[in-house]
Design a protein around this motif. Structure first.
Motif, PDB file in Angstrom:
ATOM      1  N   GLY A  97      54.656  36.665  30.454  1.00  0.00           N
ATOM      2  CA  GLY A  97      53.990  38.245  30.235  1.00  0.00           C
ATOM      3  C   GLY A  97      53.523  38.811  31.444  1.00  0.00           C
ATOM      4  O   GLY A  97      53.745  39.593  31.927  1.00  0.00           O
ATOM      5  N   GLY A 134      49.494  42.476  31.423  1.00  0.00           N
ATOM      6  CA  GLY A 134      50.007  41.289  32.173  1.00  0.00           C
ATOM      7  C   GLY A 134      48.597  40.516  32.730  1.00  0.00           C
ATOM      8  O   GLY A 134      48.415  39.366  32.622  1.00  0.00           O
ATOM      9  N   GLU A 140      58.279  41.622  27.809  1.00  0.00           N
ATOM     10  CA  GLU A 140      56.831  41.106  28.003  1.00  0.00           C
ATOM     11  C   GLU A 140      56.170  41.261  26.580  1.00  0.00           C
ATOM     12  O   GLU A 140      55.244  40.288  26.406  1.00  0.00           O
ATOM     13  CB  GLU A 140      56.411  42.459  28.994  1.00  0.00           C
ATOM     14  N   LEU A 147      54.340  38.112  24.884  1.00  0.00           N
ATOM     15  CA  LEU A 147      52.710  37.967  24.765  1.00  0.00           C
ATOM     16  C   LEU A 147      52.356  38.215  23.071  1.00  0.00           C
ATOM     17  O   LEU A 147      51.508  37.309  22.537  1.00  0.00           O
ATOM     18  CB  LEU A 147      52.064  39.433  25.072  1.00  0.00           C
TER      19      LEU A 147
END
Length: 194
Positions: A13, A54, A110, A114
């Motif tokens: 991520g 991130g 991403e 996560l």
């Protein structure tokens, strides 16, 4: 240092957040023969938001760092939704460029990394159990590396390993004891005269 699956997903991520930051420079919209990046179109905050999500994700990987739980995923979710709604920022008569689409794809990946990492962290998802046999599937070979002695053949082995399987009737089978013909030595064949 061996990383868990949740930590690997956090790193993925964070890496995609960095990729999205630089993908904001790629052509995102074109109109009137001019190609523009997201930073030029006016939605440059979106790649930055992916990057911040991130960065927040890797705080749990730092020494003495604490995990922020679901916060990185929520920040990236806001960026994904903002990116979807930013289609209206494209100039009229223009079209989306490859950068616009790639940021959306990387942003969704991403977000998925996560969210799954968070689900592993709180115990909703369980990581797969380690394979005690290495990389080969269990049941293929014995773990000790020793193979039982088996006779090759078209028939499956019957009985415990190491015991020879016979298919011919043995002496004493079928109710009648069989006697060898006269002149047969013990355990041998009759001798031929000639």
């Amino acid at each position: 240092m061996k990383l868990s699956l949740a930590q690997i997903l956090l790193l993925v991520g964070a890496g995609l957040g960095l990729v999205n930051l630089f993908m904001g420079l790629a052509p995102a919209a074109s109109g009137g023969g001019i190609s523009q990046s997201l930073y030029e179109v006016g939605v440059g905050w979106l790649p930055v938001l992916f990057f911040i999500g991130g960065l927040l994700a890797i705080t749990g990987l730092l020494p003495k760092g604490t995990s922020l739980g679901v916060v990185p995923a929520v920040v990236v979710l806001g960026a994904v939704l903002g990116h979807l709604f930013s289609f209206s920022a494209i100039p009229s008569g223009g079209s989306t460029g490859v950068g616009f689409i790639m940021i959306l794809v990387f942003g969704i990946v991403e977000l998925a990394a996560l969210v799954v990492s968070y689900l592993f962290e709180v115990g909703i998802l369980k990581p797969p159990a380690p394979n005690p046999y290495g990389h080969q599937p269990p049941g293929m070979y014995p773990p000790s590396g020793q193979f039982p002695a088996q006779q090759p053949g078209p028939f499956p082995p019957q009985g415990p390993p190491g015991q020879q399987t016979t298919f011919a009737p043995q002496q004493g089978q079928f109710g009648q004891p069989q006697q060898p013909p006269p002149g047969t030595p013990p355990g041998g064949y009759p001798q031929q005269q000639g």
